[in-house]
Design an enzyme around this catalytic site. Structure first.
Site, mmCIF file in Angstrom:
data_model
loop_
_atom_site.group_PDB
_atom_site.id
_atom_site.type_symbol
_atom_site.label_atom_id
_atom_site.label_comp_id
_atom_site.label_asym_id
_atom_site.label_seq_id
_atom_site.Cartn_x
_atom_site.Cartn_y
_atom_site.Cartn_z
ATOM 1 N N ASP A 1 -2.161 34.304 34.845
ATOM 2 C CA ASP A 1 -1.170 33.449 34.236
ATOM 3 C C ASP A 1 -0.907 33.727 32.680
ATOM 4 O O ASP A 1 -1.048 32.537 32.075
ATOM 5 C CB ASP A 1 -1.049 32.021 34.599
ATOM 6 C CG ASP A 1 -1.475 31.782 36.007
ATOM 7 O OD1 ASP A 1 -0.960 32.331 36.856
ATOM 8 O OD2 ASP A 1 -2.220 30.730 36.553
ATOM 9 N N GLU B 1 8.234 30.025 40.893
ATOM 10 C CA GLU B 1 7.068 29.285 39.923
ATOM 11 C C GLU B 1 7.190 30.426 38.541
ATOM 12 O O GLU B 1 7.970 31.473 38.433
ATOM 13 C CB GLU B 1 5.747 29.234 40.393
ATOM 14 C CG GLU B 1 4.908 30.524 40.816
ATOM 15 C CD GLU B 1 3.493 30.383 41.576
ATOM 16 O OE1 GLU B 1 3.533 29.186 42.084
ATOM 17 O OE2 GLU B 1 2.868 31.084 41.786
#
Length: 323
Positions: free
Chosen positions: A36, A206
Site C-alpha cells: 500500500d 479499495e
C-alpha cells in the site's frame, strides 16, 4: 596527430568505455514486506510511506523511506506506532501524507472496524518533519463510521486547484469523497448539506488515488482481492473530482513471468516534467502467503489522447532520476 587522439578518446567515450551505464532501481525497491505504498516528493527528496505487511496484530507501526535518486533508499524506522495513538491497537495501514503550512500530516486507518460500534477508523498524525516521529493530531479518529457502505480505510488526500482538500476513501467496494477543513480537524458539509458523496466506479474495491493532468481529473482504484493473484488497478477520467467516473480500463496487473497481485498504488510526478512513476505492491512468484508483498516502482506513461498506457511491471525498475 592531436586531432586523431581527440577523436579516438571521443569515440571511446561515446561507445561506453568512458561513460557509465544507467543505474536502475531494481524491483522490489524496499527490503522487506511492505504494501500500500504512498509516494510523494518532499524537500527535493522522494519519499515512500508503506504499510508494514504482516498480520493485523503485528501491524502496529509504520516505517518510511527516502531517496534522492530513486536508487538508494534510506529507512526511517517506526515513524509512528500505536503507542502514540491512544485509540489504535492493530491493523495500522494504507498511509496517506500531505504537507500543509510547514507541517506534515499522516493519515492512516487502524483497527479494521467492521461496524459502527467498534473503535477505530481513519486517524491523523502530525510531525514537523517528513521522517517523524508522528504524534496523534486529534486524540480520536477523524472518521469512525461506515457511511454509504464504505469501510473507513484506504484514505487518499487530494488538493484541488482551488486549494480545497478532499479525503477520498473506502473499502468494501464503496468509495466516498468528503471535504476537509484547512486544518484537517473535521469534515465539512457540502453546499447541499450532505457530508459524504459516493463516487464508486464500476468494479471498485479499495485503494483510491486521484490526480490532475492537463486540466482533467484521473481517478484510480484497486480491483479484485488483495490476497490473490488478480489484484489490479483501473482508472477513469472526468472533469470534476465528483465524476461521473466511467471506467476506462486496467493499467496495472500481474505478469505471470514477473509477479502476481500487483495493486494498491500511488503516483509520483516529477515537478515541471511529464515524468510519472507508479509505486505499488506485488507478490513475488515464489510467495503464496497473502502478507508476502513487496513495494515496487515502474514508469507510468500516457498516449497522445491522455489515456494511461498499460504498465509493464519489471524486475529492472526505473532509471536513476536525481531531483
Amino acid at each position: 596527430m592531436k586531432n586523431k587522439l581527440f577523436y579516438f578518446w571521443l569515440t571511446l567515450f561515446f561507445t561506453g568505455t568512458g561513460c557509465h551505464d544507467p543505474k536502475y532501481s531494481g524491483n522490489p525497491i524496499l527490503e522487506g514486506w511492505y504494501a500500500d505504498p504512498e509516494g510523494v516528493i518532499f524537500n527535493d527528496q522522494y519519499w515512500i510511506y508503506p504499510t508494514y505487511s504482516d498480520s493485523y496484530s503485528k501491524q502496529v507501526f509504520m516505517d518510511a523511506f527516502s531517496s534522492k535518486d530513486l536508487i538508494a533508499w534510506e529507512k526511517h524506522e517506526r515513524i509512528i506506532d500505536t503507542a502514540a495513538i491512544s485509540w489504535a491497537d492493530s491493523a495500522m495501514w494504507a498511509p496517506a501524507i500531505v504537507e500543509n503550512g510547514g507541517m506534515y500530516f499522516l493519515f492512516f486507518a487502524a483497527n479494521d472496524i467492521q461496524n459502527n460500534q467498534s473503535v477505530g477508523g481513519i486517524g491523523v498524525a502530525v510531525s514537523e518533519t517528513p521522517s517523524g516521529p508522528y504524534r496523534d493530531y486529534l486524540g480520536q479518529p477523524l472518521l469512525d463510521t461506515i457511511v454509504n457502505g464504505a469501510q473507513p480505510i484506504d484514505q487518499f488526500i487530494f488538493k484541488d486547484t482551488d486549494g480545497q482538500y478532499y479525503m477520498i476513501y473506502g473499502g468494501w467496494r464503496h468509495c466516498n469523497i468528503v471535504r476537509l477543513s484547512d486544518d484537517f480537524t473535521k469534515i465539512l458539509p457540502y453546499d447541499d448539506g450532505s457530508s459524504f458523496k459516493e463516487i464508486t466506479p464500476d468494479q471498485y474495491v479499495e485503494g483510491p488515488f486521484m490526480f490532475i493532468r492537463n486540466g482533467r481529473y484521473y481517478f484510480m482504484w484497486s480491483e479484485g482481492g488483495w490476497g490473490g493473484p488478480n489484484y489490479k488497478v483501473a482508472y477513469a477520467i472526468a472533469d470534476s473530482p465528483f465524476g461521473p467516473w466511467e471506467r476506462v480500463g486496467v493499467v496495472l496487473e500481474q505478469d505471470p513471468e514477473v509477479a502476481t497481485g500487483a495493486g494498491h498504488h500511488s503516483l509520483i510526478n516529477v515537478p515541471d516534467t511529464d515524468d510519472w512513476y507508479i509505486i505499488y505492491h506485488r507478490r513475488p512468484l515464489s510467495e503464496t502467503h497473502h502478507n508476502h508483498r513487496v513495494t515496487c516502482i515502474d514508469r507510468l506513461e500516457f498516449d497522445d489522447e491522455g489515456f494511461i498506457k498499460p504498465v509493464k511491471i519489471t524486475f529492472q525498475g526505473v532509471e536513476e532520476n536525481r531531483l
